[in-house]
Design a protein around this motif. Sequence first.
Motif, short mmCIF file in Angstrom:
data_model
loop_
_atom_site.label_atom_id
_atom_site.label_comp_id
_atom_site.label_asym_id
_atom_site.label_seq_id
_atom_site.Cartn_x
_atom_site.Cartn_y
_atom_site.Cartn_z
N LYS A 124 0.81 -1.20 0.07
CA LYS A 124 -0.13 -0.20 -0.05
C LYS A 124 0.99 1.16 -0.09
CE LYS A 124 -3.47 -1.96 3.19
NZ LYS A 124 -4.08 -2.05 4.61
N VAL A 125 0.27 2.55 -0.66
CA VAL A 125 0.90 3.81 -0.33
C VAL A 125 -0.28 4.55 -0.17
CG1 VAL A 125 0.70 4.21 -2.77
CG2 VAL A 125 2.35 5.29 -1.56
N ASP A 126 -0.02 5.37 0.75
CA ASP A 126 -0.93 6.27 1.39
C ASP A 126 -2.54 5.39 1.77
OD1 ASP A 126 -1.82 8.89 2.09
OD2 ASP A 126 -2.68 9.31 0.11
N ASP A 127 -2.13 4.06 2.35
CA ASP A 127 -3.36 3.22 2.92
C ASP A 127 -4.09 2.86 1.68
OD1 ASP A 127 -4.12 1.96 5.18
OD2 ASP A 127 -5.69 3.16 5.32
N LYS A 128 -3.65 2.86 0.51
CA LYS A 128 -4.50 2.42 -0.67
C LYS A 128 -3.69 1.27 -1.28
CE LYS A 128 -6.14 6.79 -1.73
NZ LYS A 128 -6.05 7.94 -2.78
N ILE A 129 -4.05 0.22 -1.72
CA ILE A 129 -3.43 -1.10 -2.15
C ILE A 129 -3.21 -0.90 -3.56
CG2 ILE A 129 -3.83 -3.47 -2.71
CD1 ILE A 129 -5.26 -3.84 -0.32
N PHE A 130 -1.95 -1.17 -4.06
CA PHE A 130 -1.58 -0.99 -5.50
C PHE A 130 -1.13 -2.30 -5.82
CE2 PHE A 130 2.44 -0.14 -3.51
CZ PHE A 130 3.27 -0.59 -4.47
N ILE A 131 -0.87 -3.23 -5.10
CA ILE A 131 -0.65 -4.30 -5.58
C ILE A 131 -0.51 -5.72 -4.49
CG2 ILE A 131 1.78 -4.33 -5.00
CD1 ILE A 131 2.34 -5.65 -7.78
N VAL A 146 -1.30 -9.13 -8.54
CA VAL A 146 -2.61 -8.50 -9.00
C VAL A 146 -2.14 -7.06 -8.91
CG1 VAL A 146 -4.89 -8.06 -8.81
CG2 VAL A 146 -4.27 -10.28 -8.29
N PHE A 147 -2.13 -6.33 -9.85
CA PHE A 147 -1.60 -4.89 -10.09
C PHE A 147 -2.93 -4.04 -10.21
CE2 PHE A 147 2.02 -7.06 -11.20
CZ PHE A 147 3.09 -6.61 -11.03
N GLY A 163 -9.71 -2.29 -13.91
CA GLY A 163 -8.11 -2.29 -14.27
C GLY A 163 -7.22 -3.19 -13.27
N TRP A 164 -7.76 -3.88 -12.52
CA TRP A 164 -6.95 -4.84 -11.73
C TRP A 164 -6.48 -5.88 -12.46
CZ3 TRP A 164 -5.19 -4.06 -6.81
CH2 TRP A 164 -5.79 -3.13 -6.00
N THR A 165 -5.27 -6.13 -12.70
CA THR A 165 -4.61 -7.05 -13.74
C THR A 165 -3.90 -8.05 -12.82
OG1 THR A 165 -4.75 -5.05 -15.03
CG2 THR A 165 -3.19 -7.04 -15.68
N ILE A 166 -3.97 -9.34 -13.35
CA ILE A 166 -3.12 -10.46 -12.78
C ILE A 166 -1.90 -10.58 -13.57
CG2 ILE A 166 -3.08 -13.00 -12.44
CD1 ILE A 166 -6.15 -12.89 -11.90
N PHE A 167 -0.78 -10.86 -12.99
CA PHE A 167 0.58 -11.19 -13.82
C PHE A 167 0.97 -12.28 -13.29
CE2 PHE A 167 0.04 -6.75 -14.56
CZ PHE A 167 1.13 -6.40 -15.52
N GLU A 168 1.43 -13.34 -13.99
CA GLU A 168 1.80 -14.60 -13.49
C GLU A 168 3.26 -14.41 -13.49
OE1 GLU A 168 0.39 -18.23 -14.93
OE2 GLU A 168 -1.62 -17.39 -15.14
N VAL A 169 3.84 -14.06 -12.41
CA VAL A 169 5.38 -13.55 -12.11
C VAL A 169 6.34 -14.38 -12.80
CG1 VAL A 169 6.88 -12.96 -10.28
CG2 VAL A 169 4.56 -12.18 -10.06
N SER A 181 1.34 1.00 -11.62
CA SER A 181 0.50 0.54 -10.42
C SER A 181 0.80 1.58 -9.21
CB SER A 181 0.64 -0.73 -9.89
OG SER A 181 -0.37 -1.31 -9.06
N TYR A 182 1.77 1.83 -8.78
CA TYR A 182 2.26 2.52 -7.70
C TYR A 182 1.60 3.98 -8.06
CZ TYR A 182 5.14 5.63 -4.49
OH TYR A 182 5.37 6.42 -3.72
N CYS A 183 1.86 4.42 -9.14
CA CYS A 183 1.62 5.94 -9.34
C CYS A 183 -0.07 6.01 -9.62
CB CYS A 183 2.08 6.21 -10.92
SG CYS A 183 3.91 6.62 -10.67
#
Length: 111
Positions: free
Chosen positions: A28-35, A45-46, A75-81, A96-98
């Motif tokens: 999270k950044v600023d209490d918001k999940i980005f990933i 999940v981004f 916009g939530w997107t799955i990436f198979e790392v 995602s962060y931005c």
Amino acid sequence: MNSENFRELALSFENVVETPNTNKNSFKVDDKIFITIDNTNLKAVFRLTPKDQTKFSDLDPSAIYPAQAGWGKQGWTIFEVSFVEPEMLKKALILSYCTVAPEELAKKYNG
């Protein structure tokens, strides 16, 4: 990239907080999940814009695809790392962060 490398990369951004939860970790950044990452299955999940989601999923739809139901439409997107190049994961992490970071923090990472 393994889960520990991914974790280190996610935590390299300013003001990121990690929240562990069983097999998954949220960042999270600023209490918001980005990933979030599922450490067992190495699926992250981004949070992306729908436009960015399309750009990434068009590159490799078998390894990058929208999350199910309404989450994917937002916009939530799955990436198979395991199947995505580290450089592409880094680009997605920045976007995602931005997407959720306060403007003054996002400016530090936007080009």
